[in-house]
Design a protein around this motif. Structure first.
Motif, PDB file in Angstrom:
ATOM      1  N   PRO A 356       0.837  -1.218   0.000  1.00  0.00           N
ATOM      2  CA  PRO A 356       0.000   0.000   0.000  1.00  0.00           C
ATOM      3  C   PRO A 356       0.866   1.262   0.000  1.00  0.00           C
ATOM      4  O   PRO A 356       1.952   1.300   0.597  1.00  0.00           O
ATOM      5  CB  PRO A 356      -0.808  -0.116   1.294  1.00  0.00           C
ATOM      6  N   LEU A 357       0.384   2.296  -0.674  1.00  0.00           N
ATOM      7  CA  LEU A 357       1.131   3.551  -0.784  1.00  0.00           C
ATOM      8  C   LEU A 357       0.313   4.692  -0.177  1.00  0.00           C
ATOM      9  O   LEU A 357      -0.921   4.696  -0.212  1.00  0.00           O
ATOM     10  CB  LEU A 357       1.430   3.864  -2.255  1.00  0.00           C
ATOM     11  N   ASP A 393      -6.767  -0.206 -12.093  1.00  0.00           N
ATOM     12  CA  ASP A 393      -6.165   0.648 -13.114  1.00  0.00           C
ATOM     13  C   ASP A 393      -4.657   0.651 -12.883  1.00  0.00           C
ATOM     14  O   ASP A 393      -4.184   1.097 -11.822  1.00  0.00           O
ATOM     15  CB  ASP A 393      -6.706   2.082 -13.020  1.00  0.00           C
ATOM     16  N   TYR A 394      -3.901   0.132 -13.849  1.00  0.00           N
ATOM     17  CA  TYR A 394      -2.444   0.045 -13.719  1.00  0.00           C
ATOM     18  C   TYR A 394      -1.783   1.251 -14.374  1.00  0.00           C
ATOM     19  O   TYR A 394      -2.216   1.732 -15.436  1.00  0.00           O
ATOM     20  CB  TYR A 394      -1.925  -1.244 -14.365  1.00  0.00           C
ATOM     21  N   PHE A 395      -0.685   1.712 -13.741  1.00  0.00           N
ATOM     22  CA  PHE A 395       0.084   2.846 -14.224  1.00  0.00           C
ATOM     23  C   PHE A 395       1.571   2.510 -14.127  1.00  0.00           C
ATOM     24  O   PHE A 395       1.989   1.680 -13.318  1.00  0.00           O
ATOM     25  CB  PHE A 395      -0.191   4.112 -13.389  1.00  0.00           C
ATOM     26  N   VAL A 396       2.337   3.216 -14.954  1.00  0.00           N
ATOM     27  CA  VAL A 396       3.801   3.201 -14.811  1.00  0.00           C
ATOM     28  C   VAL A 396       4.207   4.589 -14.332  1.00  0.00           C
ATOM     29  O   VAL A 396       3.927   5.598 -14.999  1.00  0.00           O
ATOM     30  CB  VAL A 396       4.506   2.852 -16.137  1.00  0.00           C
ATOM     31  N   PHE A 397       4.848   4.645 -13.150  1.00  0.00           N
ATOM     32  CA  PHE A 397       5.327   5.890 -12.561  1.00  0.00           C
ATOM     33  C   PHE A 397       6.851   5.860 -12.502  1.00  0.00           C
ATOM     34  O   PHE A 397       7.463   4.793 -12.421  1.00  0.00           O
ATOM     35  CB  PHE A 397       4.775   6.072 -11.144  1.00  0.00           C
ATOM     36  N   ARG A 398       7.437   7.038 -12.540  1.00  0.00           N
ATOM     37  CA  ARG A 398       8.879   7.171 -12.369  1.00  0.00           C
ATOM     38  C   ARG A 398       9.177   7.816 -11.029  1.00  0.00           C
ATOM     39  O   ARG A 398       8.605   8.868 -10.700  1.00  0.00           O
ATOM     40  CB  ARG A 398       9.504   7.996 -13.484  1.00  0.00           C
ATOM     41  N   GLY A 403      13.459   4.562  -9.641  1.00  0.00           N
ATOM     42  CA  GLY A 403      13.303   4.215 -11.042  1.00  0.00           C
ATOM     43  C   GLY A 403      11.850   4.004 -11.436  1.00  0.00           C
ATOM     44  O   GLY A 403      10.940   4.619 -10.865  1.00  0.00           O
ATOM     45  N   LEU A 404      11.609   3.110 -12.404  1.00  0.00           N
ATOM     46  CA  LEU A 404      10.269   2.860 -12.916  1.00  0.00           C
ATOM     47  C   LEU A 404       9.527   1.894 -12.004  1.00  0.00           C
ATOM     48  O   LEU A 404      10.056   0.852 -11.613  1.00  0.00           O
ATOM     49  CB  LEU A 404      10.339   2.290 -14.334  1.00  0.00           C
ATOM     50  N   LEU A 405       8.274   2.235 -11.698  1.00  0.00           N
ATOM     51  CA  LEU A 405       7.453   1.444 -10.783  1.00  0.00           C
ATOM     52  C   LEU A 405       6.141   1.083 -11.462  1.00  0.00           C
ATOM     53  O   LEU A 405       5.608   1.847 -12.280  1.00  0.00           O
ATOM     54  CB  LEU A 405       7.169   2.241  -9.505  1.00  0.00           C
ATOM     55  N   TRP A 406       5.646  -0.070 -11.087  1.00  0.00           N
ATOM     56  CA  TRP A 406       4.364  -0.570 -11.606  1.00  0.00           C
ATOM     57  C   TRP A 406       3.357  -0.428 -10.471  1.00  0.00           C
ATOM     58  O   TRP A 406       3.414  -1.147  -9.477  1.00  0.00           O
ATOM     59  CB  TRP A 406       4.529  -2.016 -12.042  1.00  0.00           C
ATOM     60  N   ILE A 407       2.394   0.484 -10.612  1.00  0.00           N
ATOM     61  CA  ILE A 407       1.475   0.834  -9.528  1.00  0.00           C
ATOM     62  C   ILE A 407       0.040   0.732 -10.042  1.00  0.00           C
ATOM     63  O   ILE A 407      -0.240   1.080 -11.199  1.00  0.00           O
ATOM     64  CB  ILE A 407       1.759   2.259  -9.018  1.00  0.00           C
ATOM     65  N   TRP A 419      -4.020   2.995  -3.585  1.00  0.00           N
ATOM     66  CA  TRP A 419      -2.877   2.806  -4.474  1.00  0.00           C
ATOM     67  C   TRP A 419      -1.958   1.724  -3.905  1.00  0.00           C
ATOM     68  O   TRP A 419      -1.721   1.662  -2.701  1.00  0.00           O
ATOM     69  CB  TRP A 419      -2.092   4.104  -4.631  1.00  0.00           C
ATOM     70  N   PHE A 420      -1.388   0.895  -4.831  1.00  0.00           N
ATOM     71  CA  PHE A 420      -0.501  -0.194  -4.411  1.00  0.00           C
ATOM     72  C   PHE A 420       0.685  -0.291  -5.371  1.00  0.00           C
ATOM     73  O   PHE A 420       0.524  -0.168  -6.599  1.00  0.00           O
ATOM     74  CB  PHE A 420      -1.245  -1.541  -4.392  1.00  0.00           C
ATOM     75  N   LEU A 421       1.859  -0.538  -4.798  1.00  0.00           N
ATOM     76  CA  LEU A 421       3.054  -0.834  -5.576  1.00  0.00           C
ATOM     77  C   LEU A 421       3.051  -2.332  -5.878  1.00  0.00           C
ATOM     78  O   LEU A 421       3.076  -3.139  -4.946  1.00  0.00           O
ATOM     79  CB  LEU A 421       4.316  -0.449  -4.810  1.00  0.00           C
ATOM     80  N   HIS A 422       3.058  -2.699  -7.170  1.00  0.00           N
ATOM     81  CA  HIS A 422       2.940  -4.098  -7.549  1.00  0.00           C
ATOM     82  C   HIS A 422       4.147  -4.631  -8.314  1.00  0.00           C
ATOM     83  O   HIS A 422       4.276  -5.834  -8.526  1.00  0.00           O
ATOM     84  CB  HIS A 422       1.673  -4.323  -8.371  1.00  0.00           C
TER      85      HIS A 422
END
Length: 426
Positions: A356-357, A393-398, A403-407, A419-422
């Protein structure tokens, strides 16, 4: 007709003659064993490969690729003449056959060598002198075999050969010259069998994905020890590279202990697979195939040294849930059916369970500071069939630090929605 005689080096193992014969089969189907040499009728091959010099270079290159060292090599219109010339290095390869053979010592014919002492007392030194002796007297004193060998060498009598044929599967054994107590020492003897295997595969234009080395324990062993043992060596892709197979087999033997001294080894490959031949690149520096082979060879050694499961490989699966589209298994993973590529990016590592974020005032996720959105949303609503429904809903965040995260953002009406870091991208 044009015959080529191929000889191994004097110190070559006995099994190299079989490998040399199989190698010659990749150039012509008319190959036979003649005493210590391999003879091949190459009239058609000369035209195909662009002449005698080109064919000789091709033979030497292919032999070096499978670890064979060629000794003498000679050409002549008959097989026995080619062998005679090969036994006498320095003989000219041009001129009439009779003149070339007349100048050779008579010992180049095995049938004459058997009567060396008597022929020397008669004053014979060369084949020409032997041929001028009365034929009836020669046949009476030395038997018909000498005249037959002479006539076949000079082309006055036809030759009959037992043509070599390739077996359906490779299975070769070697009796060890002494008892071997340590498994790594077996590699020295297994190299001879590996050379035979690579020659066998070269003729079939094939390679292997697995081979089996078995050893027979010495008869004088403890009662509770089995008759022998074996190990299977698997490769990541189809290959017949001698150096690669030798190194991989050495890695396995280095981690093997013999229950008793070994007196015999056996190498077999039950399944051979077509090997895709790659053309040379048009432009310099095209080494993609070589780099792939080198990478596979490195991973093979690492998987043996580190243990099964320590080197892992990702595989794609048919599933609409992004976190179930890939899995990691021990390398090399078994071949799977082709799947459609995922519609979105796949992270290198999954975070299980998802973390969880926290959010800022704008309800945007935070992870080691503020994040920048790169792509998304990629909406997923699936999983109802196995009671693992997802609405995300999946996102790519920097992240500036990570670095790059899949959230993803959970859209199910639950107390834990948010929101969750996956996943994390390499």
């Amino acid at each position: 007709m044009r015959w080529l005689a191929l000889c191994s080096t004097p110190d070559a193992p006995a099994g190299d003659a079989d490998a040399l014969g199989w190698l010659a089969l990749s150039f012509t189907p008319r190959v036979a064993r003649l005493e210590e040499a391999v003879v091949a009728e190459v009239s058609s091959s000369l035209r195909l490969f662009g002449g005698a010099r080109a064919l000789r270079h091709k033979l030497q290159a292919d032999a070096a690729r499978i670890g064979l060292t060629l000794g003498a090599m000679a050409w002549a219109p008959t097989a026995r003449a080619a062998l005679a010339v090969a036994r006498c290095p320095g003989t000219p390869h041009t001129g009439r056959l009779s003149e070339r053979l007349d100048a050779l010592p008579f010992t180049v014919l095995s049938a004459a060598q058997a009567h060396h002492a008597m022929l020397a007392r008669l004053g014979c030194r060369r084949l020409g002198e032997l041929r001028r002796l009365p034929r009836a007297a020669l046949a009476k004193r030395f038997g018909p075999a000498l005249l037959t060998a002479l006539d076949q060498a000079y082309g006055d009598l036809p030759e009959a050969h037992d043509w070599l044929t390739l077996p359906e599967r490779f299975d070769a054994r070697l009796e060890l010259p002494w008892r071997v107590e340590h498994a790594p020492v077996l590699l020295h003897f297994a190299e001879e069998l590996l050379r035979q295997l690579c020659a066998f595969l070269a003729v079939r234009h094939a390679g292997v994905r697995a081979l089996r080395l078995a050893w027979q324990h010495y008869a004088m062993r403890a009662r509770d020890v089995a008759d022998g043992g074996e190990l299977t060596v698997a490769t990541a892709d189809t290959t017949r590279d001698l150096l690669r197979l030798t190194r991989l087999l050495g890695e396995h033997l280095a981690r093997t202990e013999l229950a008793a001294p070994a007196g015999e080894i056996r190498l077999s490959a039950d399944t051979v697979l077509p090997l895709q031949e790659l053309s040379a690149g048009l432009l310099p520096g095209c080494t993609d195939a070589q780099e792939s082979t080198t990478t596979h060879a490195l991973l093979e050694r690492l998987s043996v040294r580190l243990g099964a499961g320590q080197v892992r490989e990702g595989q794609l699966h048919e599933d609409h849930r992004l976190d179930r589209m890939q899995s990691w298994s021990a390398w090399p993973a078994p071949a799977a059916a082709p799947v459609r590529p995922p519609s979105g990016p796949q992270p290198t590592w999954l975070v299980e369970p998802p973390q969880p974020l926290r959010c800022d005032a704008r309800e945007q996720p935070l992870y080691c500071g503020p994040l920048t959105r790169i792509s998304g949303p990629h909406r997923i609503e699936t999983g109802w069939w196995d009671h693992r429904a997802q609405a995300r809903d999946y996102f790519v965040f920097r992240s500036g630090l990570r670095g790059l995260l899949w959230i993803y953002r959970d859209r199910l009406p639950t107390d834990t929605a948010g929101w969750f870091l996956h996943g994390v991208f390499a």
